[in-house]
Design an enzyme around this catalytic site. Structure first.
Site, short mmCIF file in Angstrom:
data_model
loop_
_atom_site.label_atom_id
_atom_site.label_comp_id
_atom_site.label_asym_id
_atom_site.label_seq_id
_atom_site.Cartn_x
_atom_site.Cartn_y
_atom_site.Cartn_z
N SER A 37 -56.25 18.98 3.00
CA SER A 37 -56.99 17.71 2.93
C SER A 37 -56.19 16.57 3.53
O SER A 37 -56.72 15.48 3.75
CB SER A 37 -57.32 17.39 1.47
N CYS B 239 -34.31 26.42 -13.73
CA CYS B 239 -34.04 25.63 -14.93
C CYS B 239 -34.39 24.16 -14.70
O CYS B 239 -34.00 23.58 -13.68
CB CYS B 239 -32.58 25.78 -15.32
N CYS C 238 -27.61 27.28 -19.38
CA CYS C 238 -27.46 26.04 -20.17
C CYS C 238 -28.45 25.92 -21.32
O CYS C 238 -28.40 24.95 -22.07
CB CYS C 238 -27.57 24.83 -19.26
N HIS D 211 -43.66 22.57 -0.78
CA HIS D 211 -43.94 22.31 -2.21
C HIS D 211 -43.44 23.43 -3.11
O HIS D 211 -43.95 23.61 -4.21
CB HIS D 211 -45.45 22.06 -2.41
N CYS E 141 -33.02 28.91 -20.03
CA CYS E 141 -32.01 29.17 -19.00
C CYS E 141 -30.81 29.90 -19.62
O CYS E 141 -30.32 29.50 -20.68
CB CYS E 141 -31.56 27.84 -18.41
N GLY F 256 -56.47 23.87 6.99
CA GLY F 256 -56.91 23.99 5.60
C GLY F 256 -56.19 23.09 4.63
O GLY F 256 -55.91 23.49 3.50
N ASN G 291 -48.40 25.54 0.49
CA ASN G 291 -48.86 26.51 -0.51
C ASN G 291 -47.67 27.16 -1.21
O ASN G 291 -46.62 27.39 -0.62
CB ASN G 291 -49.72 27.59 0.15
N VAL G 292 -47.90 27.50 -2.47
CA VAL G 292 -46.82 28.07 -3.27
C VAL G 292 -47.09 29.55 -3.54
O VAL G 292 -46.43 30.17 -4.37
CB VAL G 292 -46.67 27.29 -4.61
C1 BJW Z 1 -60.80 25.03 4.06
C2 BJW Z 1 -61.32 26.21 3.56
C3 BJW Z 1 -61.46 27.24 4.46
C4 BJW Z 1 -61.23 24.90 1.94
N1 BJW Z 1 -61.08 27.06 5.74
N2 BJW Z 1 -60.46 24.85 5.32
C5 BJW Z 1 -47.56 7.64 0.20
C6 BJW Z 1 -48.83 7.15 0.01
C7 BJW Z 1 -49.53 7.45 -1.16
C8 BJW Z 1 -48.97 8.23 -2.16
C9 BJW Z 1 -47.70 8.72 -1.98
C10 BJW Z 1 -47.02 8.43 -0.82
N3 BJW Z 1 -45.82 9.05 -0.88
C11 BJW Z 1 -45.74 9.72 -2.06
C12 BJW Z 1 -46.87 9.52 -2.75
C13 BJW Z 1 -47.18 10.08 -4.10
C14 BJW Z 1 -47.64 11.50 -4.09
C15 BJW Z 1 -48.94 11.58 -3.29
O1 BJW Z 1 -49.00 12.00 -2.17
N4 BJW Z 1 -50.04 11.19 -3.91
C16 BJW Z 1 -51.34 11.22 -3.24
C17 BJW Z 1 -52.22 12.27 -3.90
C18 BJW Z 1 -51.94 9.86 -3.30
N5 BJW Z 1 -46.64 12.41 -3.53
C19 BJW Z 1 -45.63 12.88 -4.27
O2 BJW Z 1 -45.51 12.56 -5.43
C20 BJW Z 1 -44.65 13.82 -3.60
N6 BJW Z 1 -43.34 13.40 -3.90
C21 BJW Z 1 -42.79 12.32 -3.39
O3 BJW Z 1 -43.33 11.65 -2.54
O4 BJW Z 1 -41.57 12.04 -3.89
C22 BJW Z 1 -40.90 10.85 -3.49
C23 BJW Z 1 -39.57 10.83 -4.18
C24 BJW Z 1 -38.43 10.65 -3.44
C25 BJW Z 1 -37.17 10.61 -4.07
C26 BJW Z 1 -37.10 10.79 -5.45
C27 BJW Z 1 -38.24 10.97 -6.20
C28 BJW Z 1 -39.49 11.01 -5.56
C29 BJW Z 1 -44.77 15.23 -4.17
C30 BJW Z 1 -46.06 15.88 -3.84
C31 BJW Z 1 -46.14 17.23 -4.54
C32 BJW Z 1 -47.50 17.87 -4.42
N7 BJW Z 1 -47.61 18.94 -5.35
C33 BJW Z 1 -48.84 19.70 -5.40
C34 BJW Z 1 -48.78 20.64 -6.62
C35 BJW Z 1 -47.86 21.82 -6.32
C36 BJW Z 1 -47.76 22.74 -7.48
C37 BJW Z 1 -49.01 23.49 -7.78
O5 BJW Z 1 -49.45 24.32 -6.97
O6 BJW Z 1 -49.55 23.25 -8.86
O7 BJW Z 1 -49.03 20.43 -4.19
S1 BJW Z 1 -50.29 18.66 -5.46
C38 BJW Z 1 -51.31 19.73 -4.51
O8 BJW Z 1 -51.73 19.03 -3.32
C39 BJW Z 1 -50.40 20.88 -4.06
C40 BJW Z 1 -50.78 21.03 -2.61
O9 BJW Z 1 -49.74 21.66 -1.90
C41 BJW Z 1 -51.05 19.60 -2.19
C42 BJW Z 1 -51.89 19.47 -0.96
O10 BJW Z 1 -53.17 19.92 -1.19
P1 BJW Z 1 -53.92 20.78 -0.08
O11 BJW Z 1 -53.19 22.02 0.17
O12 BJW Z 1 -54.24 19.94 1.08
O13 BJW Z 1 -55.25 21.21 -0.90
P2 BJW Z 1 -56.59 20.38 -1.13
O14 BJW Z 1 -57.31 21.01 -2.24
O15 BJW Z 1 -56.33 18.93 -1.24
O16 BJW Z 1 -57.40 20.57 0.24
C43 BJW Z 1 -57.86 21.84 0.65
C44 BJW Z 1 -58.49 21.65 2.02
O17 BJW Z 1 -58.89 22.91 2.51
C45 BJW Z 1 -59.73 20.76 2.00
O18 BJW Z 1 -59.65 19.82 3.08
C46 BJW Z 1 -60.88 21.73 2.25
O19 BJW Z 1 -61.95 21.16 3.01
C47 BJW Z 1 -60.18 22.79 3.06
N8 BJW Z 1 -60.75 24.12 2.96
N9 BJW Z 1 -61.57 26.03 2.20
C48 BJW Z 1 -60.62 25.80 6.10
N10 BJW Z 1 -61.97 28.42 4.08
ZN ZN Z 2 -29.95 25.60 -16.92
#
Ligand code: BJW
Ligand code: ZN
Length: 268
Positions: free
Chosen positions: A207, A136, A168, A128, A165, A205, A111-112
């Site tokens: 996915s 920047c 730069c 994240h 920035c 919490g 979470n952010v």
């Molecule tokens: C409750 C509840 C309650 C509700 N009580 N529960 C391997 C396989 C496949 C794909 C990839 C892989 N490796 C990398 C990838 C690509 C990609 C990826 O994972 N894609 C998949 C979606 C397929 N990953 C990346 O691109 C990552 N980077 C990377 O791998 O870089 C490699 C690299 C290396 C060197 C150079 C260059 C690159 C980066 C991932 C960044 C994710 N960013 C985000 C956005 C952040 C900014 C923002 O906030 O806008 O992060 S995406 C979004 O998803 C956010 C979250 O942190 C993240 C996870 O989601 P989260 O928190 O699980 O939320 P939800 O909505 O999915 O789920 C909520 C859950 O809560 C649900 O289960 C509900 O049931 C539950 N819930 N209420 C309990 N009350």
């Molecule tokens: Zn800069």
């Protein structure tokens, strides 16, 4: 896999409380679900998820930012205004309490929103990024001069040009990790080390769909940890887990803390 829907402390699996109490190291990974009951939408919920109405490719990638920086910056300013207005809930407070009670307890969060810190967690590992730390796009300099946006923003945000920035002249971007970007290296390395050394890994919490964060519990399990999931819905990790607690984090985490420490605390 032991799936339960505990409503009271007594309905928690005794083996889970015993495992937690005996553990030397506990690691917890949180996702958007823990902040849902603070009023912050998750990403993938079918009805209220952020991405039901907004396209992640249009908003959560560096390409999107470079294409339409005002759209992306404005959307994140709206998110920031929601986060600043939100308050930590009982789930956040319960984890902060566990950290003070347990000799070795580490918190990893995707979470952010900084709600863990606001509940008292000392230093969560931000996999994240943090929305309050814009930087920047070109040179990475942290943008310290920006006051947080506390005024309400219209639903979905509006177009706002990002600041420039001071070092730069590059565009200031939100301090988060977008798809296709690496996670902060030192933070992720530390998270892997902690996951691989823990006795119990709690997935709270999330996915468990986003990598590489989703690999941490699997890696922990491979290294001998007991896995426990707390989620209102099924997740792909359930079948790998010893304990699956179906229900909200704000109700189940306080039950666990009260059971572990034999308190009858009530939680805000
Ligand atoms: C409750 C509840 C309650 C509700 N009580 N529960 C391997 C396989 C496949 C794909 C990839 C892989 N490796 C990398 C990838 C690509 C990609 C990826 O994972 N894609 C998949 C979606 C397929 N990953 C990346 O691109 C990552 N980077 C990377 O791998 O870089 C490699 C690299 C290396 C060197 C150079 C260059 C690159 C980066 C991932 C960044 C994710 N960013 C985000 C956005 C952040 C900014 C923002 O906030 O806008 O992060 S995406 C979004 O998803 C956010 C979250 O942190 C993240 C996870 O989601 P989260 O928190 O699980 O939320 P939800 O909505 O999915 O789920 C909520 C859950 O809560 C649900 O289960 C509900 O049931 C539950 N819930 N209420 C309990 N009350
Ligand atoms: Zn800069």
């Amino acid at each position: 896999m032991n799936v339960v829907q505990p409503q009271t402390e007594r309905e928690l699996p005794p083996a889970l409380i015993q495992t937690l109490t005996r553990a030397k190291r506990i690691v917890t990974l949180t996702g958007a679900g823990i902040s849902a009951e603070s009023g912050l939408p998750t990403f993938r919920d079918k009805l209220t998820g952020l991405w039901t109405n907004y396209n992640p490719a249009q908003l959560a990638t560096s390409e999107a930012f470079l294409r339409e920086p005002d759209l992306v910056w404005g959307w994140y300013k709206w998110r920031e205004s929601q986060m600043l207005a939100a308050k930590p809930n009982a789930g956040h407070y319960a984890l902060a309490k566990m950290e003070t009670q347990f000799p070795r307890f580490d918190l990893l969060t995707q979470n952010v929103d900084n709600l863990h810190e606001r509940a008292g967690s000392a230093s969560p590992f931000h996999l994240h990024g943090e929305l309050t730390k814009p930087r920047c796009f070109d040179c990475g300099t942290l943008n310290a001069i920006l006051p947080p946006m506390i005024s309400p923003e219209p639903e979905g945000g509006r177009r706002i040009n990002p600041p420039k920035c001071t070092q730069c002249g590059g565009l200031i971007r939100p301090g988060v990790v977008w798809f296709g970007e690496p996670l902060p290296e030192a933070t992720f390395d530390a998270a892997v080390t902690l996951a691989d050394a823990c006795d119990v890994f709690l997935c709270v919490g999330t996915s468990s769909l986003v990598h590489p964060a989703a690999e941490l519990p699997i890696s922990a399990k491979r290294n001998g940890a007991i896995l426990c999931i707390i989620n209102i819905e099924k997740t792909p990790l359930d079948r790998h887990s010893e304990f699956v607690l179906r229900g909200s984090t704000s109700s189940i985490l306080p039950l666990i803390v009260n059971a572990m420490y034999r308190t009858n605390a009530t939680w805000p």
